[in-house]
Design a protein around this motif. Sequence first.
Motif, PDB file in Angstrom:
ATOM      1  N   GLY A  91       0.013 -13.935   3.857  1.00  0.00           N
ATOM      2  CA  GLY A  91      -1.418 -13.759   4.099  1.00  0.00           C
ATOM      3  C   GLY A  91      -2.053 -12.546   3.454  1.00  0.00           C
ATOM      4  O   GLY A  91      -3.260 -12.318   3.603  1.00  0.00           O
ATOM      5  N   LYS A  92      -1.289 -11.742   2.727  1.00  0.00           N
ATOM      6  CA  LYS A  92      -1.860 -10.582   2.049  1.00  0.00           C
ATOM      7  C   LYS A  92      -2.594 -11.026   0.780  1.00  0.00           C
ATOM      8  O   LYS A  92      -2.220 -12.021   0.155  1.00  0.00           O
ATOM      9  CB  LYS A  92      -0.758  -9.583   1.644  1.00  0.00           C
ATOM     10  N   THR A  93      -3.619 -10.256   0.388  1.00  0.00           N
ATOM     11  CA  THR A  93      -4.237 -10.499  -0.908  1.00  0.00           C
ATOM     12  C   THR A  93      -3.286  -9.973  -1.993  1.00  0.00           C
ATOM     13  O   THR A  93      -2.381  -9.170  -1.698  1.00  0.00           O
ATOM     14  CB  THR A  93      -5.582  -9.767  -1.047  1.00  0.00           C
ATOM     15  N   GLU A  94      -3.520 -10.397  -3.222  1.00  0.00           N
ATOM     16  CA  GLU A  94      -2.645  -9.928  -4.311  1.00  0.00           C
ATOM     17  C   GLU A  94      -2.719  -8.409  -4.437  1.00  0.00           C
ATOM     18  O   GLU A  94      -1.699  -7.740  -4.627  1.00  0.00           O
ATOM     19  CB  GLU A  94      -3.050 -10.578  -5.644  1.00  0.00           C
ATOM     20  N   LYS A  95      -3.933  -7.861  -4.313  1.00  0.00           N
ATOM     21  CA  LYS A  95      -4.110  -6.415  -4.416  1.00  0.00           C
ATOM     22  C   LYS A  95      -3.337  -5.694  -3.305  1.00  0.00           C
ATOM     23  O   LYS A  95      -2.642  -4.701  -3.549  1.00  0.00           O
ATOM     24  CB  LYS A  95      -5.594  -6.069  -4.348  1.00  0.00           C
ATOM     25  N   GLU A  96      -3.442  -6.208  -2.082  1.00  0.00           N
ATOM     26  CA  GLU A  96      -2.721  -5.607  -0.952  1.00  0.00           C
ATOM     27  C   GLU A  96      -1.209  -5.718  -1.151  1.00  0.00           C
ATOM     28  O   GLU A  96      -0.459  -4.763  -0.901  1.00  0.00           O
ATOM     29  CB  GLU A  96      -3.111  -6.311   0.359  1.00  0.00           C
ATOM     30  N   ALA A  97      -0.779  -6.905  -1.609  1.00  0.00           N
ATOM     31  CA  ALA A  97       0.656  -7.138  -1.802  1.00  0.00           C
ATOM     32  C   ALA A  97       1.243  -6.177  -2.836  1.00  0.00           C
ATOM     33  O   ALA A  97       2.335  -5.626  -2.645  1.00  0.00           O
ATOM     34  CB  ALA A  97       0.898  -8.588  -2.226  1.00  0.00           C
ATOM     35  N   LYS A  98       0.506  -5.964  -3.938  1.00  0.00           N
ATOM     36  CA  LYS A  98       0.987  -5.052  -4.993  1.00  0.00           C
ATOM     37  C   LYS A  98       1.106  -3.623  -4.472  1.00  0.00           C
ATOM     38  O   LYS A  98       2.027  -2.896  -4.842  1.00  0.00           O
ATOM     39  CB  LYS A  98       0.034  -5.091  -6.196  1.00  0.00           C
ATOM     40  N   ALA A  99       0.171  -3.231  -3.598  1.00  0.00           N
ATOM     41  CA  ALA A  99       0.170  -1.857  -3.086  1.00  0.00           C
ATOM     42  C   ALA A  99       1.183  -1.647  -1.971  1.00  0.00           C
ATOM     43  O   ALA A  99       1.686  -0.542  -1.777  1.00  0.00           O
ATOM     44  CB  ALA A  99      -1.230  -1.497  -2.597  1.00  0.00           C
ATOM     45  N   GLU A 100       1.509  -2.735  -1.219  1.00  0.00           N
ATOM     46  CA  GLU A 100       2.331  -2.579  -0.011  1.00  0.00           C
ATOM     47  C   GLU A 100       3.761  -3.076  -0.162  1.00  0.00           C
ATOM     48  O   GLU A 100       4.538  -3.044   0.799  1.00  0.00           O
ATOM     49  CB  GLU A 100       1.654  -3.321   1.153  1.00  0.00           C
ATOM     50  N   ALA A 101       4.124  -3.547  -1.348  1.00  0.00           N
ATOM     51  CA  ALA A 101       5.494  -4.042  -1.552  1.00  0.00           C
ATOM     52  C   ALA A 101       6.486  -2.937  -1.192  1.00  0.00           C
ATOM     53  O   ALA A 101       6.391  -1.819  -1.697  1.00  0.00           O
ATOM     54  CB  ALA A 101       5.691  -4.494  -2.993  1.00  0.00           C
ATOM     55  N   PRO A 102       7.444  -3.215  -0.277  1.00  0.00           N
ATOM     56  CA  PRO A 102       8.362  -2.170   0.205  1.00  0.00           C
ATOM     57  C   PRO A 102       9.114  -1.441  -0.909  1.00  0.00           C
ATOM     58  O   PRO A 102       9.308  -0.226  -0.837  1.00  0.00           O
ATOM     59  CB  PRO A 102       9.327  -2.937   1.113  1.00  0.00           C
ATOM     60  N   ILE A 103       9.514  -2.167  -1.962  1.00  0.00           N
ATOM     61  CA  ILE A 103      10.320  -1.521  -3.014  1.00  0.00           C
ATOM     62  C   ILE A 103       9.488  -0.485  -3.778  1.00  0.00           C
ATOM     63  O   ILE A 103      10.001   0.557  -4.193  1.00  0.00           O
ATOM     64  CB  ILE A 103      10.935  -2.573  -3.969  1.00  0.00           C
ATOM     65  N   LEU A 104       8.189  -0.763  -3.930  1.00  0.00           N
ATOM     66  CA  LEU A 104       7.312   0.209  -4.597  1.00  0.00           C
ATOM     67  C   LEU A 104       7.111   1.440  -3.716  1.00  0.00           C
ATOM     68  O   LEU A 104       7.149   2.578  -4.199  1.00  0.00           O
ATOM     69  CB  LEU A 104       5.961  -0.421  -4.943  1.00  0.00           C
ATOM     70  N   LEU A 105       6.904   1.202  -2.431  1.00  0.00           N
ATOM     71  CA  LEU A 105       6.721   2.329  -1.500  1.00  0.00           C
ATOM     72  C   LEU A 105       7.971   3.209  -1.478  1.00  0.00           C
ATOM     73  O   LEU A 105       7.884   4.441  -1.407  1.00  0.00           O
ATOM     74  CB  LEU A 105       6.412   1.806  -0.090  1.00  0.00           C
ATOM     75  N   GLU A 106       9.121   2.567  -1.581  1.00  0.00           N
ATOM     76  CA  GLU A 106      10.377   3.329  -1.572  1.00  0.00           C
ATOM     77  C   GLU A 106      10.527   4.150  -2.866  1.00  0.00           C
ATOM     78  O   GLU A 106      11.008   5.278  -2.846  1.00  0.00           O
ATOM     79  CB  GLU A 106      11.565   2.370  -1.425  1.00  0.00           C
ATOM     80  N   ALA A 107      10.084   3.567  -4.005  1.00  0.00           N
ATOM     81  CA  ALA A 107      10.127   4.297  -5.275  1.00  0.00           C
ATOM     82  C   ALA A 107       9.202   5.514  -5.232  1.00  0.00           C
ATOM     83  O   ALA A 107       9.544   6.597  -5.726  1.00  0.00           O
ATOM     84  CB  ALA A 107       9.733   3.378  -6.435  1.00  0.00           C
ATOM     85  N   LYS A 108       8.036   5.349  -4.606  1.00  0.00           N
ATOM     86  CA  LYS A 108       7.092   6.473  -4.468  1.00  0.00           C
ATOM     87  C   LYS A 108       7.686   7.580  -3.583  1.00  0.00           C
ATOM     88  O   LYS A 108       7.511   8.769  -3.851  1.00  0.00           O
ATOM     89  CB  LYS A 108       5.767   5.981  -3.878  1.00  0.00           C
ATOM     90  N   GLU A 109       8.397   7.162  -2.549  1.00  0.00           N
ATOM     91  CA  GLU A 109       9.035   8.139  -1.668  1.00  0.00           C
ATOM     92  C   GLU A 109      10.146   8.884  -2.423  1.00  0.00           C
ATOM     93  O   GLU A 109      10.332  10.094  -2.252  1.00  0.00           O
ATOM     94  CB  GLU A 109       9.616   7.424  -0.444  1.00  0.00           C
ATOM     95  N   MET A 110      10.865   8.153  -3.289  1.00  0.00           N
ATOM     96  CA  MET A 110      11.900   8.790  -4.108  1.00  0.00           C
ATOM     97  C   MET A 110      11.275   9.832  -5.036  1.00  0.00           C
ATOM     98  O   MET A 110      11.828  10.930  -5.214  1.00  0.00           O
ATOM     99  CB  MET A 110      12.664   7.733  -4.918  1.00  0.00           C
ATOM    100  N   LEU A 111      10.115   9.517  -5.614  1.00  0.00           N
ATOM    101  CA  LEU A 111       9.424  10.465  -6.487  1.00  0.00           C
ATOM    102  C   LEU A 111       9.009  11.716  -5.701  1.00  0.00           C
ATOM    103  O   LEU A 111       9.162  12.838  -6.187  1.00  0.00           O
ATOM    104  CB  LEU A 111       8.190   9.811  -7.125  1.00  0.00           C
ATOM    105  N   ARG A 112       8.515  11.496  -4.485  1.00  0.00           N
ATOM    106  CA  ARG A 112       8.120  12.625  -3.637  1.00  0.00           C
ATOM    107  C   ARG A 112       9.324  13.535  -3.366  1.00  0.00           C
ATOM    108  O   ARG A 112       9.237  14.760  -3.450  1.00  0.00           O
ATOM    109  CB  ARG A 112       7.523  12.117  -2.319  1.00  0.00           C
ATOM    110  N   LYS A 113      10.484  12.903  -3.100  1.00  0.00           N
ATOM    111  CA  LYS A 113      11.704  13.679  -2.834  1.00  0.00           C
ATOM    112  C   LYS A 113      12.149  14.444  -4.083  1.00  0.00           C
ATOM    113  O   LYS A 113      12.593  15.585  -3.999  1.00  0.00           O
ATOM    114  CB  LYS A 113      12.837  12.749  -2.370  1.00  0.00           C
TER     115      LYS A 113
END
Length: 592
Positions: free
Chosen positions: A216-238
């Motif tokens: 039920g997510k929009t494509e824009k929401e899905a691209k921003a909320e995909a767990p693997i991307l969020l995890e990559a961003k967290e890795m960059l922060r670390k």
Amino acid sequence: MNIQEVLTARVKEAVKTIYEVDLETVEFQPTRKDFEGDVTVVCFPMLRQVKTNPVKLGEDIGNYLQEQVPEVARFNVVKGFLNIVISDVFYLNFFNEIKNNPEFGFVKPTEDSRKIMVEYSSPNTNKPLHLGHIRNNLLGFSVAEVLKAAGNTVYKTQIINDRGIHICKSMLAWQRFGNGETPESTGLKGDKLVGNYYVKFDQEYKAEIRQLITEGKTEKEAKAEAPILLEAKEMLRKWEAGDTAVVELWKTMNQWVYDGFKETYSALGVDFDKNYYESNTYLLGKNIVNKGLEDGIFYRKEDGSVWIDLSEEGLDEKIVLRSDGTAVYMTQDIGTAIQRVEDFAINGMVYTVGNEQDYHFKVLFLILKKLGFAWAEYLYHLSYGMVDLPSGKMKSREGTVVDADDLIEEMKKTAKSISEELGKLDGLSDEAKDELYKMIGLGALKYYILKVDPKKRILFNPEESVDFQGNTGPFIQYTHARIQSILRKADFDYDAPVVAEYQFHEKEKELIKQIQLYPETIQVAAENHSPAVIANYTYDLVKEFNSFYQNVSILGAEKETEKLLRTQLSQVVATIIKSSFNLLGIQVPERM
């Protein structure tokens, strides 16, 4: 001094003597084939200063030159064109002067020479080098060599993009799916192994997007909320926070890539004097921006971000610091440029970067000028077009790039296939053949790319590039090998100068005229940052040599002086082919 330099001074002298006018310039062109002459003075532009008709002007200058200049044998005037025949003595003296000089055409740097840094390659450490990188590397390396030959002191460098979200994507995918595999355990080059995980990340990311859309997510929401991307961003922060485990993984995987790059650079024959790393430079520039704020060059918006307004220069506003105080690429490039000047005391830089970054470099150079750096006048963006294959455009995320190592290997195989078909290398040992296939294949690849003006897009055709006829690397390499064969057969000492009065055959003279152009060609190539100027000059030289070879007998010449000069002439052509191809990073064979 070449003949045009001699004639420029004497034509001005003639006009001053006869008409009491100081000429500003003298315009030359090659003499048309249907008229007698070696060089033509164009009289029409002089009529702005000299009040007479063009034919009389040509006759007056011609008579003066014939009387006063020993190099001028005779002349004729056709309308406003003064066609001058240069004496054989001039050509013989010139030839004897340069024939034993392997550095002919090159200018040695002095204390006053420009010090220029050439940046090229500058890859990301999340994938192997591809066809686009090949054009970048070949252009950057060759421009550096040409600038050096023109008398500059040159430093070669690259900035390796070894940080950011794209690097973390490969790291995260390897962490999740790699099962501890290494270049050693897989037998893969390190850059290829890491590149596979960059592709793997993209596959998993797209799968998660599709799943989120079904939920039920929009494509824009899905691209921003995909767990693997969020995890990559967290890795960059670390990584930015200096997390020990993340930094260690980053170091390990980057080293795999560096080792892989090293192999590819070696195969391509390019090198660097210094590597810069974005992980060391990404904080540079912030101090200079703060100083620019104080000096009124930059301004701060209400949200705290810092900008520069370039609208008066036909550009727009450009951000240099985000509202949270972090740098953008422009800030890094400002800081890195300043750092390089401090490191090497250079007063010029060439950035070899694709034409999609044209705007970026206009802004960068303008900012550095506004900051008051005198050397900013000598910054140059070597902007180049993309390279396409008949199969279409490349996308590294999807794994559809043309891998540099694979292309180098394919070129070697193509050279082998075509050479065997033509029977070119019969009689050589397997080892010698293998070395030649590599030399021909790489020569074909490099020449095909470098003979084109850098700004133009290229459609690269491997089979076409390995043609042994026409404007190709193998055709020129073959001519060099043919000359070496002539020199091996020469059973006499051909080092002695030809000192007797010598009457040149037309083909000998045409070849010497082409040789005379080499120093000027290097300077023009340097001024235009274009290896294509060198490539196409060499092709013209080879065509002229082959016409000479077909029209006169070299080792079978009747007169000893003819045999001597023609052998020497062949040797000089071979020397220039080797010299000019070195500027393009191409080797030439002794046998073929």
